[in-house]
Design a protein around this motif. Structure first.
Motif, mmCIF file in Angstrom:
data_model
loop_
_atom_site.group_PDB
_atom_site.id
_atom_site.type_symbol
_atom_site.label_atom_id
_atom_site.label_comp_id
_atom_site.label_asym_id
_atom_site.label_seq_id
_atom_site.Cartn_x
_atom_site.Cartn_y
_atom_site.Cartn_z
ATOM 1 N N CYS A 1 22.029 33.990 -120.043
ATOM 2 C CA CYS A 1 21.847 34.159 -118.601
ATOM 3 C C CYS A 1 23.103 34.666 -117.914
ATOM 4 C CB CYS A 1 21.496 32.823 -117.960
ATOM 5 S SG CYS A 1 20.106 31.996 -118.702
ATOM 6 N N VAL A 2 22.886 35.208 -116.768
ATOM 7 C CA VAL A 2 23.968 35.474 -115.838
ATOM 8 C C VAL A 2 23.730 34.602 -114.620
ATOM 9 C CG1 VAL A 2 24.376 37.828 -116.626
ATOM 10 C CG2 VAL A 2 22.805 37.433 -114.753
ATOM 11 N N GLU A 3 24.787 34.342 -113.902
ATOM 12 C CA GLU A 3 24.704 33.612 -112.651
ATOM 13 C C GLU A 3 25.200 34.529 -111.541
ATOM 14 O OE1 GLU A 3 25.512 29.045 -113.998
ATOM 15 O OE2 GLU A 3 27.259 30.352 -113.849
ATOM 16 N N VAL A 4 24.657 34.345 -110.370
ATOM 17 C CA VAL A 4 25.033 35.179 -109.238
ATOM 18 C C VAL A 4 25.387 34.281 -108.052
ATOM 19 C CG1 VAL A 4 22.646 35.461 -108.425
ATOM 20 C CG2 VAL A 4 24.358 37.166 -107.836
ATOM 21 N N ALA A 5 26.357 34.731 -107.287
ATOM 22 C CA ALA A 5 26.736 34.059 -106.039
ATOM 23 C C ALA A 5 26.629 35.086 -104.931
ATOM 24 C CB ALA A 5 28.152 33.514 -106.130
ATOM 25 N N THR A 6 25.738 34.834 -103.995
ATOM 26 C CA THR A 6 25.549 35.760 -102.871
ATOM 27 C C THR A 6 25.904 35.114 -101.536
ATOM 28 O OG1 THR A 6 23.197 35.178 -102.749
ATOM 29 C CG2 THR A 6 23.781 37.130 -104.052
ATOM 30 N N ASN A 7 26.472 33.923 -101.575
ATOM 31 C CA ASN A 7 26.824 33.226 -100.340
ATOM 32 C C ASN A 7 28.195 33.635 -99.795
ATOM 33 O OD1 ASN A 7 28.071 31.787 -102.600
ATOM 34 N ND2 ASN A 7 28.690 30.289 -101.054
ATOM 35 N N LEU A 8 28.885 34.528 -100.474
ATOM 36 C CA LEU A 8 30.210 34.959 -100.045
ATOM 37 C C LEU A 8 30.088 35.966 -98.908
ATOM 38 C CD1 LEU A 8 31.441 35.333 -103.683
ATOM 39 C CD2 LEU A 8 31.989 33.444 -102.130
ATOM 40 N N TYR B 1 39.573 38.609 -106.030
ATOM 41 C CA TYR B 1 38.788 37.986 -104.966
ATOM 42 C C TYR B 1 38.674 36.491 -105.235
ATOM 43 C CZ TYR B 1 35.406 37.849 -101.214
ATOM 44 O OH TYR B 1 34.782 37.598 -100.029
ATOM 45 N N GLU B 2 38.878 35.671 -104.239
ATOM 46 C CA GLU B 2 38.790 34.220 -104.382
ATOM 47 C C GLU B 2 37.324 33.789 -104.421
ATOM 48 O OE1 GLU B 2 39.221 30.518 -105.066
ATOM 49 O OE2 GLU B 2 41.000 31.788 -104.990
ATOM 50 N N LEU B 3 36.929 33.129 -105.510
ATOM 51 C CA LEU B 3 35.533 32.716 -105.690
ATOM 52 C C LEU B 3 35.354 31.202 -105.629
ATOM 53 C CD1 LEU B 3 34.566 35.149 -108.589
ATOM 54 C CD2 LEU B 3 34.099 35.401 -106.156
ATOM 55 N N GLY B 4 36.353 30.498 -105.095
ATOM 56 C CA GLY B 4 36.289 29.041 -105.026
ATOM 57 C C GLY B 4 35.093 28.506 -104.247
ATOM 58 N N GLY B 5 34.634 29.237 -103.250
ATOM 59 C CA GLY B 5 33.496 28.789 -102.452
ATOM 60 C C GLY B 5 32.164 29.337 -102.916
ATOM 61 N N ALA B 6 32.148 29.972 -104.081
ATOM 62 C CA ALA B 6 30.907 30.584 -104.578
ATOM 63 C C ALA B 6 29.881 29.526 -104.965
ATOM 64 C CB ALA B 6 31.215 31.477 -105.780
ATOM 65 N N ALA B 7 28.656 29.723 -104.529
ATOM 66 C CA ALA B 7 27.527 28.861 -104.919
ATOM 67 C C ALA B 7 26.739 29.628 -105.986
ATOM 68 C CB ALA B 7 26.659 28.549 -103.717
ATOM 69 N N TRP B 8 27.000 29.300 -107.248
ATOM 70 C CA TRP B 8 26.400 30.020 -108.371
ATOM 71 C C TRP B 8 24.984 29.549 -108.623
ATOM 72 C CZ3 TRP B 8 29.039 34.087 -109.959
ATOM 73 C CH2 TRP B 8 30.408 34.121 -109.728
ATOM 74 N N ARG B 9 24.108 30.490 -108.984
ATOM 75 C CA ARG B 9 22.728 30.138 -109.346
ATOM 76 C C ARG B 9 22.257 31.049 -110.471
ATOM 77 N NH1 ARG B 9 19.051 33.728 -107.323
ATOM 78 N NH2 ARG B 9 19.813 35.090 -105.683
ATOM 79 N N LYS B 10 21.373 30.509 -111.297
ATOM 80 C CA LYS B 10 20.762 31.289 -112.377
ATOM 81 C C LYS B 10 19.418 31.814 -111.909
ATOM 82 C CE LYS B 10 22.719 28.668 -116.160
ATOM 83 N NZ LYS B 10 22.433 27.833 -117.313
ATOM 84 N N SER B 11 18.967 32.857 -112.536
ATOM 85 C CA SER B 11 17.658 33.404 -112.234
ATOM 86 C C SER B 11 16.575 32.384 -112.582
ATOM 87 C CB SER B 11 17.419 34.681 -113.050
ATOM 88 O OG SER B 11 16.066 35.065 -112.971
ATOM 89 N N SER B 12 15.532 32.360 -111.786
ATOM 90 C CA SER B 12 14.401 31.485 -112.095
ATOM 91 C C SER B 12 13.671 31.964 -113.346
ATOM 92 C CB SER B 12 13.430 31.439 -110.912
ATOM 93 O OG SER B 12 12.939 32.741 -110.646
ATOM 94 N N ARG B 13 13.949 33.169 -113.791
ATOM 95 C CA ARG B 13 13.322 33.734 -114.988
ATOM 96 C C ARG B 13 14.151 33.530 -116.243
ATOM 97 N NH1 ARG B 13 9.580 38.457 -113.316
ATOM 98 N NH2 ARG B 13 9.356 38.024 -111.116
ATOM 99 N N SER B 14 15.219 32.763 -116.165
ATOM 100 C CA SER B 14 16.087 32.591 -117.329
ATOM 101 C C SER B 14 15.430 31.775 -118.430
ATOM 102 C CB SER B 14 17.414 31.948 -116.918
ATOM 103 O OG SER B 14 17.201 30.631 -116.469
#
Length: 66
Positions: A21-28, A2-15
């Motif tokens: 930490c893990v980062e998540v991209a949900t803008n896809l 899967y192409e993730l070039g447009g992913a907007a990664w963010r860390k948890s506010s609880r990190s």
């Protein structure tokens, strides 16, 4: 793959800056991606948005607690 070039990664506010930490991209369009913040160029885990939402719900309700 899967192409993730447009992913907007963010860390948890609880990190809390621990570096564990893990980062998540949900803008896809149709998936959510998760990656290790210490190794951002390594492979990411890809979930359908439905499966990711189910996973987060299970975490919130303690399903994986020991």
């Amino acid at each position: 793959m899967y192409e993730l070039g447009g992913a907007a990664w963010r860390k948890s506010s609880r990190s809390a800056g621990s570096g564990q930490c893990v980062e998540v991209a949900t803008n896809l369009d149709d998936v959510a991606a998760v990656r290790d913040s210490k190794n951002p160029h390594e492979a990411a885990l890809i979930f359908t948005k439905t499966d990711f939402a189910r996973f987060l719900t299970n975490i919130k309700f303690g399903k994986f607690d020991n």
